[in-house]
Design a protein around this motif. Structure first.
Motif, PDB file in Angstrom:
ATOM      1  N   ALA A  68       0.841  -1.197   0.000  1.00 33.35           N
ATOM      2  CA  ALA A  68       0.000   0.000   0.000  1.00 33.35           C
ATOM      3  C   ALA A  68       0.876   1.247   0.000  1.00 33.35           C
ATOM      4  N   ASP A  69       0.771   2.039  -1.069  1.00 33.91           N
ATOM      5  CA  ASP A  69       1.622   3.211  -1.255  1.00 33.91           C
ATOM      6  C   ASP A  69       1.528   4.237  -0.128  1.00 33.91           C
ATOM      7  N   GLU A  70       0.327   4.407   0.408  1.00 34.28           N
ATOM      8  CA  GLU A  70       0.112   5.512   1.347  1.00 34.28           C
ATOM      9  C   GLU A  70       0.531   5.165   2.778  1.00 34.28           C
ATOM     10  N   LEU A  71       0.831   3.899   3.028  1.00 34.35           N
ATOM     11  CA  LEU A  71       1.225   3.512   4.382  1.00 34.35           C
ATOM     12  C   LEU A  71       2.743   3.597   4.540  1.00 34.35           C
ATOM     13  N   THR A  72       3.196   3.590   5.779  1.00 42.11           N
ATOM     14  CA  THR A  72       4.636   3.604   6.005  1.00 42.11           C
ATOM     15  C   THR A  72       5.209   2.213   5.752  1.00 42.11           C
ATOM     16  N   VAL A  73       6.527   2.169   5.667  1.00 44.70           N
ATOM     17  CA  VAL A  73       7.229   0.900   5.489  1.00 44.70           C
ATOM     18  C   VAL A  73       6.829  -0.077   6.602  1.00 44.70           C
ATOM     19  N   ALA A  74       6.826   0.419   7.853  1.00 43.29           N
ATOM     20  CA  ALA A  74       6.515  -0.456   8.991  1.00 43.29           C
ATOM     21  C   ALA A  74       5.102  -1.018   8.887  1.00 43.29           C
ATOM     22  N   GLU A  75       4.153  -0.151   8.562  1.00 46.68           N
ATOM     23  CA  GLU A  75       2.774  -0.619   8.462  1.00 46.68           C
ATOM     24  C   GLU A  75       2.624  -1.658   7.366  1.00 46.68           C
ATOM     25  N   ASN A  76       3.348  -1.467   6.258  1.00 43.60           N
ATOM     26  CA  ASN A  76       3.300  -2.445   5.176  1.00 43.60           C
ATOM     27  C   ASN A  76       3.860  -3.793   5.609  1.00 43.60           C
ATOM     28  N   ILE A  77       4.979  -3.724   6.303  1.00 42.30           N
ATOM     29  CA  ILE A  77       5.643  -4.971   6.681  1.00 42.30           C
ATOM     30  C   ILE A  77       4.773  -5.785   7.636  1.00 42.30           C
ATOM     31  N   PHE A  78       4.115  -5.091   8.561  1.00 43.14           N
ATOM     32  CA  PHE A  78       3.314  -5.813   9.558  1.00 43.14           C
ATOM     33  C   PHE A  78       1.818  -5.757   9.261  1.00 43.14           C
ATOM     34  N   ILE A 100      14.593  -5.436  11.426  1.00 42.45           N
ATOM     35  CA  ILE A 100      14.587  -6.235  10.194  1.00 42.45           C
ATOM     36  C   ILE A 100      15.299  -5.484   9.070  1.00 42.45           C
ATOM     37  N   LEU A 101      15.008  -4.170   8.956  1.00 43.86           N
ATOM     38  CA  LEU A 101      15.611  -3.386   7.871  1.00 43.86           C
ATOM     39  C   LEU A 101      17.130  -3.376   7.999  1.00 43.86           C
ATOM     40  N   LYS A 102      17.611  -3.416   9.249  1.00 44.91           N
ATOM     41  CA  LYS A 102      19.049  -3.394   9.463  1.00 44.91           C
ATOM     42  C   LYS A 102      19.714  -4.626   8.845  1.00 44.91           C
ATOM     43  N   THR A 103      19.065  -5.783   9.005  1.00 45.52           N
ATOM     44  CA  THR A 103      19.659  -6.996   8.438  1.00 45.52           C
ATOM     45  C   THR A 103      19.686  -6.934   6.922  1.00 45.52           C
ATOM     46  N   LEU A 104      18.789  -6.114   6.328  1.00 45.02           N
ATOM     47  CA  LEU A 104      18.744  -6.010   4.868  1.00 45.02           C
ATOM     48  C   LEU A 104      19.675  -4.919   4.353  1.00 45.02           C
ATOM     49  N   ASN A 105      20.201  -4.110   5.307  1.00 50.69           N
ATOM     50  CA  ASN A 105      21.164  -3.093   4.907  1.00 50.69           C
ATOM     51  C   ASN A 105      20.601  -2.117   3.871  1.00 50.69           C
ATOM     52  N   VAL A 106      19.434  -1.552   4.171  1.00 54.25           N
ATOM     53  CA  VAL A 106      18.808  -0.631   3.229  1.00 54.25           C
ATOM     54  C   VAL A 106      18.903   0.810   3.731  1.00 54.25           C
ATOM     55  N   GLY A 107      18.675   1.744   2.833  1.00 51.98           N
ATOM     56  CA  GLY A 107      18.867   3.153   3.168  1.00 51.98           C
ATOM     57  C   GLY A 107      17.603   3.907   3.533  1.00 51.98           C
ATOM     58  N   PHE A 108      16.580   3.230   3.990  1.00 54.94           N
ATOM     59  CA  PHE A 108      15.377   3.933   4.427  1.00 54.94           C
ATOM     60  C   PHE A 108      14.951   3.348   5.758  1.00 54.94           C
ATOM     61  N   ASN A 109      14.045   4.032   6.464  1.00 55.65           N
ATOM     62  CA  ASN A 109      13.661   3.525   7.776  1.00 55.65           C
ATOM     63  C   ASN A 109      12.179   3.213   7.875  1.00 55.65           C
ATOM     64  N   ALA A 110      11.763   2.788   9.048  1.00 55.49           N
ATOM     65  CA  ALA A 110      10.418   2.254   9.262  1.00 55.49           C
ATOM     66  C   ALA A 110       9.323   3.262   8.960  1.00 55.49           C
ATOM     67  N   LYS A 111       9.632   4.561   9.135  1.00 58.68           N
ATOM     68  CA  LYS A 111       8.568   5.559   8.996  1.00 58.68           C
ATOM     69  C   LYS A 111       8.462   6.132   7.589  1.00 58.68           C
ATOM     70  N   THR A 112       9.324   5.678   6.661  1.00 58.48           N
ATOM     71  CA  THR A 112       9.255   6.181   5.292  1.00 58.48           C
ATOM     72  C   THR A 112       7.923   5.770   4.662  1.00 58.48           C
ATOM     73  N   ARG A 113       7.326   6.704   3.904  1.00 56.96           N
ATOM     74  CA  ARG A 113       6.102   6.368   3.182  1.00 56.96           C
ATOM     75  C   ARG A 113       6.483   5.471   2.008  1.00 56.96           C
ATOM     76  N   LEU A 114       5.753   4.365   1.844  1.00 60.17           N
ATOM     77  CA  LEU A 114       6.149   3.382   0.843  1.00 60.17           C
ATOM     78  C   LEU A 114       6.214   3.978  -0.558  1.00 60.17           C
TER      79      LEU A 114
END
Lengths: 330, 503
Positions: free
Chosen positions: B94-104, B128-142
């Motif tokens: 879902a584009d309008e949700l944050t990364v965290a909301e999408n994941i869970f 979880i994002l840390k293990t994937l070594n990505v450049g965005f965080n949980a609150k980023t809008r998808l």
């Protein structure tokens, strides 16, 4: 034609037959009248009564095949009726005697064309969804109806007109002939013409249609003009006989028309639908109303039952469609 | 490997649909820490097999074992609870949700009274994002993320449980080369943790880079499993289609005609700048570059779907103004688009109506469309392109990818274009149909059409093109003739390496 399409296109007619059988048998036990439900005159009347919403629903079919919707048809219907009846009281029209009739019809039909064109242009030029545009124009056009004559009815009874409207040719009433003529013309348009082909293509995949060089905007405009014209035609047919229009007339017609179209199997999302099935949907609804009345149910029961049947039919349709998804890929 | 217990074992799976045996006695095993490729042409049964594994279809026969425990799969959610997770090709986020909301999504951590435990949600997500070594965080809008990063979110979603087996379905379809590297790192990481991985892809290069074993399905039947290290592309292809695919260099040379299309200094905002090239009649010009290099946008501009900010387009030496597809079609330009389902075909319509769509207004008798004229055109191009369909009434959505693509090509050929632009001619098409489409493109050039082919597959570009235009970041880096091009020079050009040389 494979079994599935036969099933889908034949379903509405099977439903009509089931209604006829049910109301005939139930009528024998429950009806207070000693007349049979399937009485010939009763059936003729049913077709006549189907005409006002039917003519609108037929036009709504092509709008919905496009993937659009028109919520303003009920208000257009009322405004066209007001224009027709009021124009016949204008001094120069009165002076024309019965020659005012074709002129009054022309005024009414032009009203429909103009209102439809406004919808079409807005959808084309602004790119706003047809649902929103016609929701707005539904309110706006209804406002015009009230501005015209306040809360008062607009009346003009012309006996030549009433005679024409009540005439029967080959047993069928004038209104029925209009319904059948519109059905024939729109059936030819949707199945045999370039315009019809484009209607399905646009509804099914608008991007592919644009890429194939189809002018989507003008196409929409023509269809909104068409349904505006048909809403006015429906008013012409109905008010020629009744001779009096209340400013609230035609309310919820848009929803009854959409109900008939959907019952006939046309998809709300566009790209699929048939004029003949919409005619079936219109007749099925009118049969339900008449049949439930015949066995002594009130209007409130009729609405409840029609609502339930609509949902049940769409549920069944979904089940049938889902099966199709598992079909063999070549 | 025979000592270890398989994480996942499918045994004798049979699934039939009305009229077709989609899976016929398929067995398949995934060991811990293994990347197992599942290959097969479109329609070979890969998706059906994965749907059986995910509990979307119940198999008619056969059993599924997880850690050698017989298991009945009833839904994707239940499969996930058992540690079997799917990463789908098409993202379902879902584009309008944050990364965290999408994941869970559907499993948000709760406090009392149904309130969301935001602290825990963001904490878990960032872990979880840390293990994937990505450049965005949980609150980023998808919606603010690139497709590749959205795919990472999809992967992160799989990691909310401790997965036993992860199924990747065409994960690299929309990724750039750099983004693929990140994905492969994640796969390696999962692998090192002993997770079993099923990797579905059509791309041989990747398969040979990252997988340990390759299992092949054909026509719903299991065709065998190969050790990746001990096989080669030919052997796999033969298993898949029963013969090998010819992707040799284009060496046919025929007389070229006059310049049919010339583009001078064409620019479109920041999508591409100062693009110049020409295409002669009888010539195939291949456009090669990375995703985002501006190739598709050039095609769309020539076809009138975008307005150029500068530059000229000339047809047969005459400058033309093209502001809509209607104009382009009028000048004899045709576009077979990148995404044939979304942009090329009316899927719910039959084959004939799709093929005649752009010219149906010329096929009338009186007010009505002439059935006969339409069928004549359909028959002509069905035979010419060898389109396999039971008849013109067949709904296009029911055809295979290869036949669908031929319908699109037939649609434009029947308009007798001067210039045919084909964007990703064989995307999502099975190996057997690929070579047919390639031959078709060469044939069309031989018949005098001016053809532009846009492709992300180097072997394909090399195979069909007379000349290759290499693009990088919205600019033409270099143009090669088929005689002078080498794979190295081409890769350098599309990676922008020559930018310094020229500058």
């Amino acid at each position: 034609m494979n079994i599935q399409t036969l099933l889908k296109q034949g379903a509405i007619w099977a439903f009509i037959v089931a209604e006829l059988i049910f109301f005939t048998i139930a009528g024998d036990f429950l009806s207070t009248s000693d007349k049979s439900f399937m009485d010939f005159d009763n059936m003729l009347l049913l077709l006549k009564q189907s005409a006002p919403i039917g003519i609108i629903a037929l036009g709504m079919t092509i709008i919905m095949i496009n993937g659009n919707i028109d919520l303003s048809v009920g208000a257009t219907f009322a405004l066209a009726a007001v224009v027709m009846l009021d124009s016949m009281t204008w001094p120069f029209m009165v002076a024309l005697g019965d020659w005012s009739i074709p002129l009054a019809w022309t005024f009414a039909l032009l009203t429909g064309v103009v209102l439809g064109a406004i919808n079409g242009l807005l959808v084309w030029k602004t790119g706003v969804d047809a649902f929103i545009v016609t929701l707005g124009s539904m309110l706006g056009y209804r406002g015009l109806v009230f501005m015209y004559n306040g809360e008062n009815p607009t009346s003009k009874l012309n006996w030549t007109l009433v005679d024409f409207a009540e005439a029967q040719f080959l047993s069928l009433h004038t209104a029925t002939w209009f319904l059948l003529a519109v059905t024939l013309v729109l059936w030819l348009v949707t199945t045999k013409t370039v315009h019809g082909r484009n209607a399905y293509a646009i509804g099914n995949n608008r991007e592919a249609a644009v890429n194939a060089g189809i002018k989507v905007g003008p196409h929409f405009l023509w269809n909104f003009i068409l349904i505006g014209f048909l809403a006015a035609l429906s008013a012409v047919v109905f008010y020629s006989e009744s001779g009096s229009v209340n400013p609230n007339d035609g309310m919820l017609y848009e929803l009854w028309a959409i109900t008939a179209v959907v019952l006939g199997g046309t998809k709300l999302s566009g790209g699929y639908g048939s004029i003949i099935s919409t005619l079936g949907g219109v007749i099925a609804i009118q049969l339900l109303r008449k049949g439930l009345g015949h066995i002594g149910a009130g209007t409130e029961t009729v609405n409840l039952v029609i609502g339930l049947i609509l949902i049940a039919v769409l549920f069944l349709d979904r089940q049938l469609n889902r099966k199709g998804k598992e079909e063999l890929k070549i | 490997m025979s000592e270890a217990i398989p994480i996942l074992r499918l045994e004798g799976i049979v699934k039939t649909f009305p009229g077709v045996r989609a899976l016929d006695d398929v067995s398949f095993t995934v060991m811990p820490g293994e990347v197992h490729a599942l290959m097969g042409e479109n329609g070979a049964g890969k998706s059906t097999l994965m749907k059986v594994l995910g509990g979307i279809y119940a198999p008619d026969e056969g059993r599924i074992f997880i850690d050698e425990e017989p298991t009945v799969m009833t839904s994707p959610l239940q499969a996930k609870a058992k540690g079997v997770v799917f990463i789908h090709q098409e993202l379902s986020l879902a584009d309008e949700l944050t990364v965290a909301e999408n994941i869970f999504l559907g499993e948000l951590p709760l406090k009392s009274m149904g309130r969301v435990d935001w602290a825990k949600l963001y904490g878990d997500t960032n872990r979880i994002l840390k293990t994937l070594n990505v450049g965005f965080n949980a609150k980023t809008r998808l919606g603010d993320l690139s497709i590749a990063n959205q795919q990472m979110v999809e992967i992160a979603r799989a990691l909310t449980v401790e997965p036993r087996a992860v199924i990747f379905d065409e994960p690299t379809a929309s990724l750039t080369d750099a983004e693929k590297v990140v994905l492969f790192d994640v796969i390696a990481e999962l692998k090192s943790r002993g997770v079993g991985i099923i990797y579905i892809s059509h791309r041989m290069e990747e398969i040979f880079k990252i997988t340990d074993r390759i299992s092949v399905l054909r026509d719903g039947q299991y065709r065998g499993t190969l050790e990746t290290a001990q096989t080669n592309e030919d052997e796999v292809t033969q298993l898949m289609i029963g013969r090998s695919l010819d992707l040799s260099r284009n060496e046919s040379h025929h007389e070229l005609g006059d310049v049919a299309l010339e583009v001078r200094g064409l620019s479109c905002g920041n999508l591409f700048q100062d693009v110049s090239f020409e295409v002669r009649s009888g010539e195939v010009v291949g456009f090669y570059g990375l995703v985002g290099a501006g190739r598709t946008e050039i095609a769309e501009t020539i076809f009138g779907l975008r307005n150029p900010s500068a530059g000229q387009i000339l047809i047969d030496g005459q400058e033309v103004r093209i502001s809509s597809p209607i104009d382009a079609i009028g000048y004899g330009i045709s576009l077979v688009p990148e995404d044939r389902k979304a942009q090329g075909l009316v899927l719910g319509m039959n084959c004939r109506d799709n093929m005649t769509l752009p010219q149906v207004s010329d096929l009338t008798a009186g007010p009505f469309v002439s059935d006969g004229a339409e069928i004549a055109i359909f028959d002509q191009y069905r035979d010419k392109l060898d389109i396999r369909t039971p008849g013109w009434k067949q709904i296009v959505g029911n055809l295979s990818g290869g036949n669908q693509q031929k319908i699109v090509i037939g649609k434009w050929l029947s308009m007798h274009p001067r210039v045919l632009i084909v964007d990703e001619p064989t995307r999502g098409i099975d190996v057997g149909s690929k070579s047919e489409i390639h031959n078709l493109i060469r044939d069309l050039a031989a018949q005098g059409y001016a053809v532009i082919v846009i492709s992300s597959e180097m072997p394909e570009v090399l195979h069909v093109s007379d000349r290759i235009v290499a693009m990088y970041s919205g600019r033409v880096m270099r143009q090669f003739t088929s005689d002078e091009v080498t794979e190295d020079s081409l890769i350098q050009a599309i990676s922008g390496i020559e930018a310094q040389v020229l500058a």
